[in-house]
Design a protein around this motif. Sequence first.
Motif, PDB file in Angstrom:
ATOM      1  N   LYS A 135      82.281  93.282  41.455  1.00  0.00           N
ATOM      2  CA  LYS A 135      81.427  93.314  42.644  1.00  0.00           C
ATOM      3  C   LYS A 135      81.485  94.681  43.309  1.00  0.00           C
ATOM      4  CE  LYS A 135      80.653  90.896  47.031  1.00  0.00           C
ATOM      5  NZ  LYS A 135      81.126  89.782  47.907  1.00  0.00           N
ATOM      6  N   ARG A 136      82.677  95.255  43.377  1.00  0.00           N
ATOM      7  CA  ARG A 136      82.831  96.575  43.987  1.00  0.00           C
ATOM      8  C   ARG A 136      82.126  97.650  43.164  1.00  0.00           C
ATOM      9  NH1 ARG A 136      89.110  97.140  44.788  1.00  0.00           N
ATOM     10  NH2 ARG A 136      88.517  99.160  45.690  1.00  0.00           N
ATOM     11  N   LEU A 137      82.241  97.550  41.846  1.00  0.00           N
ATOM     12  CA  LEU A 137      81.530  98.500  40.988  1.00  0.00           C
ATOM     13  C   LEU A 137      80.026  98.412  41.192  1.00  0.00           C
ATOM     14  CD1 LEU A 137      83.328  98.351  37.512  1.00  0.00           C
ATOM     15  CD2 LEU A 137      83.008 100.379  38.928  1.00  0.00           C
ATOM     16  N   MET A 138      79.521  97.201  41.304  1.00  0.00           N
ATOM     17  CA  MET A 138      78.076  97.019  41.385  1.00  0.00           C
ATOM     18  C   MET A 138      77.499  97.470  42.721  1.00  0.00           C
ATOM     19  SD  MET A 138      77.207  95.982  38.382  1.00  0.00           S
ATOM     20  CE  MET A 138      75.700  95.016  38.295  1.00  0.00           C
ATOM     21  N   THR A 139      78.366  97.781  43.688  1.00  0.00           N
ATOM     22  CA  THR A 139      77.882  98.312  44.965  1.00  0.00           C
ATOM     23  C   THR A 139      77.989  99.834  45.027  1.00  0.00           C
ATOM     24  OG1 THR A 139      80.043  98.013  46.018  1.00  0.00           O
ATOM     25  CG2 THR A 139      78.474  96.193  46.189  1.00  0.00           C
ATOM     26  N   THR A 140      78.533 100.445  43.970  1.00  0.00           N
ATOM     27  CA  THR A 140      78.538 101.902  43.873  1.00  0.00           C
ATOM     28  C   THR A 140      77.765 102.277  42.617  1.00  0.00           C
ATOM     29  OG1 THR A 140      79.918 103.893  43.965  1.00  0.00           O
ATOM     30  CG2 THR A 140      80.769 102.034  42.683  1.00  0.00           C
ATOM     31  N   ASP A 141      77.922 103.520  42.147  1.00  0.00           N
ATOM     32  CA  ASP A 141      77.121 103.986  41.015  1.00  0.00           C
ATOM     33  C   ASP A 141      77.990 104.749  40.021  1.00  0.00           C
ATOM     34  OD1 ASP A 141      74.526 103.203  42.159  1.00  0.00           O
ATOM     35  OD2 ASP A 141      74.948 104.780  43.620  1.00  0.00           O
ATOM     36  N   PRO A 142      77.606 104.747  38.745  1.00  0.00           N
ATOM     37  CA  PRO A 142      78.321 105.574  37.774  1.00  0.00           C
ATOM     38  C   PRO A 142      78.368 107.039  38.177  1.00  0.00           C
ATOM     39  CG  PRO A 142      76.885 104.030  36.637  1.00  0.00           C
ATOM     40  CD  PRO A 142      76.562 103.921  38.097  1.00  0.00           C
ATOM     41  N   ALA A 143      77.281 107.532  38.777  1.00  0.00           N
ATOM     42  CA  ALA A 143      77.250 108.940  39.176  1.00  0.00           C
ATOM     43  C   ALA A 143      78.298 109.250  40.240  1.00  0.00           C
ATOM     44  CB  ALA A 143      75.855 109.301  39.686  1.00  0.00           C
TER      45      ALA A 143
ATOM     46  N   ASN B 175      65.804  99.288  36.388  1.00  0.00           N
ATOM     47  CA  ASN B 175      66.799  98.820  37.347  1.00  0.00           C
ATOM     48  C   ASN B 175      68.005  98.133  36.711  1.00  0.00           C
ATOM     49  OD1 ASN B 175      65.317  99.737  39.592  1.00  0.00           O
ATOM     50  ND2 ASN B 175      64.028  97.912  39.514  1.00  0.00           N
ATOM     51  N   ALA B 176      68.153  98.250  35.406  1.00  0.00           N
ATOM     52  CA  ALA B 176      69.293  97.615  34.739  1.00  0.00           C
ATOM     53  C   ALA B 176      70.607  98.237  35.201  1.00  0.00           C
ATOM     54  CB  ALA B 176      69.150  97.750  33.230  1.00  0.00           C
ATOM     55  N   LYS B 177      71.627  97.410  35.336  1.00  0.00           N
ATOM     56  CA  LYS B 177      72.944  97.881  35.723  1.00  0.00           C
ATOM     57  C   LYS B 177      73.992  96.989  35.083  1.00  0.00           C
ATOM     58  CE  LYS B 177      75.333  99.710  39.807  1.00  0.00           C
ATOM     59  NZ  LYS B 177      75.232  99.920  41.272  1.00  0.00           N
ATOM     60  N   ILE B 178      75.035  97.589  34.544  1.00  0.00           N
ATOM     61  CA  ILE B 178      76.076  96.801  33.880  1.00  0.00           C
ATOM     62  C   ILE B 178      77.458  97.276  34.303  1.00  0.00           C
ATOM     63  CG2 ILE B 178      74.820  96.075  31.816  1.00  0.00           C
ATOM     64  CD1 ILE B 178      76.067  98.493  30.360  1.00  0.00           C
ATOM     65  N   ALA B 179      78.393  96.333  34.290  1.00  0.00           N
ATOM     66  CA  ALA B 179      79.806  96.647  34.486  1.00  0.00           C
ATOM     67  C   ALA B 179      80.600  95.555  33.792  1.00  0.00           C
ATOM     68  CB  ALA B 179      80.161  96.714  35.969  1.00  0.00           C
TER      69      ALA B 179
ATOM     70  N   LEU C 142      89.630 104.858  40.557  1.00  0.00           N
ATOM     71  CA  LEU C 142      88.295 105.455  40.538  1.00  0.00           C
ATOM     72  C   LEU C 142      87.329 104.699  41.446  1.00  0.00           C
ATOM     73  CD1 LEU C 142      87.961 106.362  36.757  1.00  0.00           C
ATOM     74  CD2 LEU C 142      88.115 107.957  38.687  1.00  0.00           C
ATOM     75  N   VAL C 143      87.460 103.390  41.496  1.00  0.00           N
ATOM     76  CA  VAL C 143      86.602 102.616  42.394  1.00  0.00           C
ATOM     77  C   VAL C 143      86.895 102.972  43.845  1.00  0.00           C
ATOM     78  CG1 VAL C 143      86.061 100.287  43.228  1.00  0.00           C
ATOM     79  CG2 VAL C 143      86.215 100.718  40.786  1.00  0.00           C
ATOM     80  N   GLU C 144      88.162 103.118  44.177  1.00  0.00           N
ATOM     81  CA  GLU C 144      88.522 103.502  45.544  1.00  0.00           C
ATOM     82  C   GLU C 144      87.950 104.867  45.894  1.00  0.00           C
ATOM     83  OE1 GLU C 144      92.750 103.274  45.837  1.00  0.00           O
ATOM     84  OE2 GLU C 144      92.787 101.070  45.829  1.00  0.00           O
ATOM     85  N   LYS C 145      88.026 105.802  44.975  1.00  0.00           N
ATOM     86  CA  LYS C 145      87.466 107.136  45.223  1.00  0.00           C
ATOM     87  C   LYS C 145      85.952 107.070  45.392  1.00  0.00           C
ATOM     88  CE  LYS C 145      90.994 109.997  42.983  1.00  0.00           C
ATOM     89  NZ  LYS C 145      91.282 110.965  41.890  1.00  0.00           N
ATOM     90  N   ALA C 146      85.304 106.259  44.566  1.00  0.00           N
ATOM     91  CA  ALA C 146      83.847 106.121  44.662  1.00  0.00           C
ATOM     92  C   ALA C 146      83.442 105.500  45.987  1.00  0.00           C
ATOM     93  CB  ALA C 146      83.317 105.287  43.492  1.00  0.00           C
ATOM     94  N   GLU C 147      84.178 104.490  46.432  1.00  0.00           N
ATOM     95  CA  GLU C 147      83.864 103.848  47.708  1.00  0.00           C
ATOM     96  C   GLU C 147      84.034 104.827  48.870  1.00  0.00           C
ATOM     97  OE1 GLU C 147      85.041  99.226  46.603  1.00  0.00           O
ATOM     98  OE2 GLU C 147      86.574 100.586  47.375  1.00  0.00           O
ATOM     99  N   ALA C 148      85.097 105.638  48.826  1.00  0.00           N
ATOM    100  CA  ALA C 148      85.303 106.640  49.876  1.00  0.00           C
ATOM    101  C   ALA C 148      84.180 107.677  49.855  1.00  0.00           C
ATOM    102  CB  ALA C 148      86.653 107.322  49.687  1.00  0.00           C
TER     103      ALA C 148
END
Length: 220
Positions: free
Chosen positions: A8-16, A37-41, A172-178
């Motif tokens: 869920k956290r991944l899907m609220t951020t982006d690979p970029a 609009n496809a998105k996968i995790a 990495l998810v924490e860094k992306a969220e920040a």
Amino acid sequence: MFNDNIKKRLMTTDPAQIGHFIEGGYMKPEIKPIYKNAKIAGPAYTVRAIGDDSTIVYYAMERAPKGSVIVIDRGGDQTFSCCGEIVALLAKEMGMEGIVVDGPATDSMAIEEMQFPVFATGLSPVTTRHIGLTGEFDIQVSCGGAVVNPGDIIFGDSDGVIVIKPELLEELVEKAEAADKNEEEWIKAFKSGRIMSDYLNIDKLIENDTQGYINELKKI
């Protein structure tokens, strides 16, 4: 560890966004979603399917855990499509998260209609057959120029696909969220007339401190 919460956290951020913090593990830009609009995790379940024989893809999917991203190494083949409407539909009904193939797909309109994420290098009307001559699964593969091991986390959207080692995922998810929060503030500030030099000493970084510039980028 990959679970529903981290997904869920991944899907609220982006690979970029995660791409700011990795030095490898990104697939070549040719790997793109069949529909915008496809998105996968999800964790990778790997397959190597060579030439015009794709029987191993079905064999592997029947052994993949639900929620897997099927990652297919085509051994360099860019002619035969091993993923079309039937493969995508079967994967969807079997509970797979998506498919990433280092080669072309087909039946793009049907795949878009069913809204099942398929990422590929392009499209081809020439398809594989069911021969059962060759193939491997649940092994280390190469996809889009990236090494993918079973269980690596595949994260992709319309910008492309990255590969994350499970032990690095939480960090990495924490860094992306920040970084997402920083960008929200920057967007508001820039629309109100501020510039990047209000936040970073760009003159110093460019003119006097190359290493400092690198360190600052790591904080973003």
